[in-house]
Design a protein around this motif. Structure first.
Motif, PDB file in Angstrom:
ATOM      1  N   LEU A  81     -63.311   1.408  21.169  1.00  0.00           N
ATOM      2  CA  LEU A  81     -62.795   1.531  19.972  1.00  0.00           C
ATOM      3  C   LEU A  81     -64.097   2.102  18.942  1.00  0.00           C
ATOM      4  O   LEU A  81     -65.255   1.431  18.682  1.00  0.00           O
ATOM      5  N   VAL A  82     -63.513   3.234  18.351  1.00  0.00           N
ATOM      6  CA  VAL A  82     -64.481   3.752  17.016  1.00  0.00           C
ATOM      7  C   VAL A  82     -63.868   3.370  15.982  1.00  0.00           C
ATOM      8  O   VAL A  82     -62.888   3.734  15.500  1.00  0.00           O
ATOM      9  N   ILE A  83     -64.761   2.991  14.905  1.00  0.00           N
ATOM     10  CA  ILE A  83     -64.101   2.639  13.602  1.00  0.00           C
ATOM     11  C   ILE A  83     -64.916   3.567  12.561  1.00  0.00           C
ATOM     12  O   ILE A  83     -66.217   3.654  12.415  1.00  0.00           O
ATOM     13  N   ALA A  84     -64.390   4.395  12.281  1.00  0.00           N
ATOM     14  CA  ALA A  84     -64.872   5.482  11.258  1.00  0.00           C
ATOM     15  C   ALA A  84     -64.462   5.278   9.909  1.00  0.00           C
ATOM     16  O   ALA A  84     -63.371   5.566   9.337  1.00  0.00           O
ATOM     17  N   ASP A  85     -65.359   5.124   8.963  1.00  0.00           N
ATOM     18  CA  ASP A  85     -65.202   4.761   7.665  1.00  0.00           C
ATOM     19  C   ASP A  85     -65.562   5.896   6.593  1.00  0.00           C
ATOM     20  O   ASP A  85     -66.607   5.957   6.429  1.00  0.00           O
ATOM     21  N   GLU A  86     -64.380   6.438   6.386  1.00  0.00           N
ATOM     22  CA  GLU A  86     -64.689   7.716   5.225  1.00  0.00           C
ATOM     23  C   GLU A  86     -65.715   8.544   5.948  1.00  0.00           C
ATOM     24  O   GLU A  86     -66.680   9.197   5.513  1.00  0.00           O
ATOM     25  N   PRO A  87     -65.564   9.091   7.348  1.00  0.00           N
ATOM     26  CA  PRO A  87     -66.755   9.797   7.972  1.00  0.00           C
ATOM     27  C   PRO A  87     -66.730  11.299   7.312  1.00  0.00           C
ATOM     28  O   PRO A  87     -67.819  12.019   7.447  1.00  0.00           O
ATOM     29  N   THR A  88     -65.893  11.765   6.650  1.00  0.00           N
ATOM     30  CA  THR A  88     -65.840  13.212   6.143  1.00  0.00           C
ATOM     31  C   THR A  88     -65.907  13.242   4.593  1.00  0.00           C
ATOM     32  O   THR A  88     -66.027  14.200   3.971  1.00  0.00           O
ATOM     33  N   THR A  89     -66.006  12.317   4.021  1.00  0.00           N
ATOM     34  CA  THR A  89     -65.872  12.358   2.537  1.00  0.00           C
ATOM     35  C   THR A  89     -66.745  12.942   1.808  1.00  0.00           C
ATOM     36  O   THR A  89     -66.657  13.445   1.048  1.00  0.00           O
ATOM     37  N   SER A  90     -68.361  12.930   2.187  1.00  0.00           N
ATOM     38  CA  SER A  90     -69.136  13.531   1.505  1.00  0.00           C
ATOM     39  C   SER A  90     -69.546  14.672   1.871  1.00  0.00           C
ATOM     40  O   SER A  90     -70.490  15.585   1.688  1.00  0.00           O
ATOM     41  N   LEU A  91     -68.853  15.382   2.853  1.00  0.00           N
ATOM     42  CA  LEU A  91     -68.768  16.774   3.494  1.00  0.00           C
ATOM     43  C   LEU A  91     -67.846  17.950   2.732  1.00  0.00           C
ATOM     44  O   LEU A  91     -67.053  17.509   2.115  1.00  0.00           O
ATOM     45  N   ASP A  92     -68.647  18.921   2.633  1.00  0.00           N
ATOM     46  CA  ASP A  92     -67.663  20.100   2.252  1.00  0.00           C
ATOM     47  C   ASP A  92     -66.406  20.413   3.156  1.00  0.00           C
ATOM     48  O   ASP A  92     -66.660  20.022   4.314  1.00  0.00           O
ATOM     49  N   VAL A  93     -65.557  21.055   2.381  1.00  0.00           N
ATOM     50  CA  VAL A  93     -64.208  21.188   3.263  1.00  0.00           C
ATOM     51  C   VAL A  93     -64.281  21.991   4.506  1.00  0.00           C
ATOM     52  O   VAL A  93     -63.621  21.397   5.570  1.00  0.00           O
ATOM     53  N   THR A  94     -65.054  22.767   4.572  1.00  0.00           N
ATOM     54  CA  THR A  94     -65.211  23.671   5.969  1.00  0.00           C
ATOM     55  C   THR A  94     -65.892  22.644   7.029  1.00  0.00           C
ATOM     56  O   THR A  94     -65.257  22.720   8.156  1.00  0.00           O
ATOM     57  N   ILE A  95     -66.825  21.887   6.500  1.00  0.00           N
ATOM     58  CA  ILE A  95     -67.589  21.157   7.432  1.00  0.00           C
ATOM     59  C   ILE A  95     -66.823  19.828   7.843  1.00  0.00           C
ATOM     60  O   ILE A  95     -66.679  19.400   8.966  1.00  0.00           O
ATOM     61  N   GLN A  96     -65.807  19.442   6.782  1.00  0.00           N
ATOM     62  CA  GLN A  96     -64.888  18.121   6.949  1.00  0.00           C
ATOM     63  C   GLN A  96     -63.802  18.592   8.056  1.00  0.00           C
ATOM     64  O   GLN A  96     -63.763  17.783   8.937  1.00  0.00           O
ATOM     65  N   SER A  97     -63.537  19.583   8.211  1.00  0.00           N
ATOM     66  CA  SER A  97     -62.583  20.196   8.909  1.00  0.00           C
ATOM     67  C   SER A  97     -62.990  20.223  10.247  1.00  0.00           C
ATOM     68  O   SER A  97     -62.522  19.865  11.332  1.00  0.00           O
ATOM     69  N   GLN A  98     -64.438  20.558  10.627  1.00  0.00           N
ATOM     70  CA  GLN A  98     -65.173  20.658  11.780  1.00  0.00           C
ATOM     71  C   GLN A  98     -65.161  19.359  12.255  1.00  0.00           C
ATOM     72  O   GLN A  98     -64.896  19.059  13.495  1.00  0.00           O
ATOM     73  N   VAL A  99     -65.758  18.344  11.377  1.00  0.00           N
ATOM     74  CA  VAL A  99     -66.036  16.809  11.963  1.00  0.00           C
ATOM     75  C   VAL A  99     -64.612  16.289  12.399  1.00  0.00           C
ATOM     76  O   VAL A  99     -64.682  15.497  13.305  1.00  0.00           O
TER      77      VAL A  99
END
Lengths: 328, 337
Positions: free
Chosen positions: A181-199
């Motif tokens: 189990l992986v718990i990801a807590d807002e893992p992309t929130t502080s990233l820019d949109v293009t990077i957010q999409s990658q992650v």
């Protein structure tokens, strides 16, 4: 300790978390229940003040210091109740069974250790083995999370990496435990949109390839729609609705879910936005009855009389809604 | 430039702002090329979106316009008058016609001042109003942004994030400016509160015929609340035009990537999870030619050699070698609008 086939990987039942204060316990999470199957992604969506991050900390038993919190209910992971587990056994579960990816990788990573060292340590804690094997495994993991020329990155310190790369390293460390189990807590929130999409794409892919389950905590409905199989909508410490991602976005049953969707602007087709009046209540000023009632356009006097139980709406045994008059 | 009766509310021409990099030592002095030749025009009553990812220079543009930064070169005119900096009476008057709403409603209000005092301050400095008139104007401002009159006696900590942003908007409106620059005004707010503030700003824009320069990283917000949009990448505008055209038919590969990375709340769009490569490079040493070429899926040999010229369309334009200008002498700096 593998769970029998008919049991979910994780079963949260009647989970409650209250903060102990001199003035008395302040309940934050109340009556939170859900199952998570193997190989499934459940999104917990909520605004700030919904208690979603506390839910992650309660499941992983990372509420610090523990004596400040009163946890009730059950968190059954692979058949073991984590709420009652001794601290040492819980450390074992966190090291092998579940891993957490936090929002701010810069705070979660150790600033004075190289990236390679941090991954290798995790690998060796799990597998033992010699330094060379751990190093090979670290390179393989960095490659898996899409970091270019991983051999060269092993010697980097976290601050030398961009936000997106740090989040990839966090994911590599999580994978190093080979968790169920992986718990990801807002893992992309502080990233820019293009990077957010990658992650997001990376999280989805590594989850599938490794056959893990994931709890994805976010306030971003777009990210949730893209990555989740099922969604739990959290509001002021209560699960308001639980449904598959397709059901939830196509036909929300709880007025809060519907209001949240109507307040979210879309990039693909502009629509008239409908704002929700007021703000999320503070936990020390919770309204009686349904916690959304004061902001709900469909509220009736009965809504404030008692907290609605969460139940399946008529004809939809797979869904759960905490509302006395769910939307049709 | 076409002859026109009314000058636009805001005209920015070939704006440049470099920041020196501290340290460095010997060798040529390095600089962050925060904005490198930016031009656009905002009309009265128009909501104009300036979008891009962090580090693209959009906030630097905003700060130059409101006078918090002095540009190295270029021209900013507000209602046809060049914006001057400094303490001259004319500079003050022009700065009064441009007001700003900041992203963080927690740090942009003075915690020691009652809301009424915060709102009265610009009115008192501007002069010409009696104390009774100032009080009446404060009450009017609070009403306009949807706050109760007794808010005037309260302090910032007594308000939620959304309410504080309403107070910031009231402060910006105090002197009835024709132009408001809003720098990520809703990105610190929850979705349910975000919509309240967006609808408030939009209503005020229509009611007061305000020009609104809306700085944002959120394309969905811009698509729903702006009429025109400029997309920035590493200090330059790469595409500009009416929002419908730019979002429905993006000409620049970066605009396309940005649009497709913005996920709609719709599981049907899940397969769109974008596959744009790489990250935005440093503005200290931007890539040669088109700044976007290292990440561009459609790059050509010329892209790494020559910066693309500005190609004007009937409305708006693009800077991309996929769309070469009919007349190569047109650049963003000298194009007319």
């Amino acid at each position: 300790m593998a769970a029998p086939a008919d049991q979910p990987l994780l079963r949260v039942e009647g989970l409650g978390v209250a903060v102990r204060r001199r003035a008395g316990a302040l309940p934050i999470l109340d009556d939170v229940s859900f199952d998570l199957a193997a190989d499934e992604t459940l999104a917990i969506v909520g605004e700030s003040g919904s208690g979603k991050s506390m839910l992650a900390l309660a499941i992983t038993r990372l509420l610090m210091p523990p004596e400040n919190y009163a946890v009730s209910g059950r968190v059954e992971f692979q058949g073991t109740d984590l709420v009652a587990l001794p601290a040492a056994a819980m450390r074992e579960v966190r090291g092998r069974g579940m891993a957490v990816v936090f929002q701010e990788a810069l705070n979660a990573l150790n600033p004075v250790l190289t990236v390679g060292r941090q991954i290798e340590e995790t690998v060796r804690r799990r597998d033992g083995g010699d330094a060379a094997t751990a190093r090979r495994e670290a390179i393989r993991l960095l490659d898996e999370v899409g970091i270019p020329s991983p051999e060269r990155r092993l010697g980097d310190y976290p601050h030398q990496l961009s936000g997106g790369m740090r989040q990839r390293v966090m994911i590599a460390i999580a994978l190093a435990c080979r968790p169920a189990l992986v718990i990801a807590d807002e893992p992309t929130t502080s990233l820019d949109v293009t990077i957010q999409s990658q992650v997001l794409a990376l999280l989805r892919d590594v989850r599938r390839q490794n056959g893990m389950s994931m709890i994805f905590i976010s306030h971003n409905l777009g990210a949730v729609a893209a990555i989740a199989d099922r969604v739990a909508v959290l509001y002021a410490g209560h699960v308001m609705e639980l449904a598959t991602v397709d059901e939830l976005f196509a036909a929300p049953r709880h007025p809060y879910t519907a209001a949240l969707l109507a307040a979210t602007p879309r990039v693909d087709r502009p629509e008239k936005l409908a704002a929700i009046g007021g703000a999320v209540p503070r936990f020390d000023e919770l309204p009686p009855g349904c916690r959304f009632a004061p902001r709900c356009p469909r509220a009736m006097p009965a809504c404030s009389a008692a907290v609605p139980t969460i139940r399946a709406p008529d004809g939809e045994p797979g869904r759960r809604v905490r509302c006395i008059a769910p939307l049709p | 430039m076409k002859a026109r009766l009314v000058p636009p509310i805001l005209e920015v021409r070939d704006l440049r702002k470099f920041f020196p990099v501290p340290g460095g030592g010997f060798g040529p002095r390095q600089a962050v090329r925060a904005i490198d030749g930016v031009s656009f025009t905002v009309e009265r009553g128009q909501s104009y979106g300036l979008v891009g990812e962090s580090g693209c220079g959009k906030s630097t543009v905003a700060r130059c316009i409101v006078g918090l930064l002095t540009p190295d070169s270029g021209r900013i005119t507000v209602e046809g008058e060049a914006l001057t900096t400094g303490r001259s009476a004319r500079g003050r008057r022009l700065h009064r016609s441009v007001q700003m709403v900041f992203q963080d409603p927690f740090s942009s209000l003075n915690p020691r001042l009652a809301i009424g005092t915060t709102l009265a301050e610009p009115l008192a400095i501007a002069g010409g109003l009696s104390r009774a008139q100032i009080r009446a104007r404060v009450a009017e401002l609070l009403r306009e942004v949807g706050l109760p009159e007794n808010a005037a006696a309260k302090f910032p900590h007594e308000f939620s994030g959304g309410q504080r942003q309403r107070i910031s908007i009231a402060r910006a409106l105090a002197l009835r400016p024709p132009l408001i620059v809003a720098d990520e005004p809703v990105s610190a707010l929850d979705v349910s509160v975000q919509a309240q503030i967006l609808l408030l700003l939009d209503g005020l824009r229509i009611e007061h015929d305000l020009g609104l320069l809306f700085i944002s990283h959120d394309l969905a917000v811009v698509r729903n609340f702006c009429q025109r949009v400029a997309v920035m990448y590493l200090g330059r505008i790469v595409e500009e035009g009416p929002v419908e055209r730019v979002f429905a038919d993006p000409k620049h590969p970066y605009t396309l990537a940005l649009r497709d990375s913005s996920l709609p709340p719709d599981p049907a769009a899940r397969d769109r999870l974008a596959r744009i490569e790489g990250e935005m490079p440093s503005a200290i040493d931007p890539p040669k030619g088109c700044h976007f070429h290292p990440r561009c899926p459609r790059r050509m040999p010329i892209c790494s050699v020559e910066a693309p010229a500005w190609t004007p369309f009937a409305d708006g334009g693009v800077a991309c070698h996929l769309h070469p200008p009919p007349d190569a002498t047109v650049t963003p700096a000298n194009r007319g609008t």
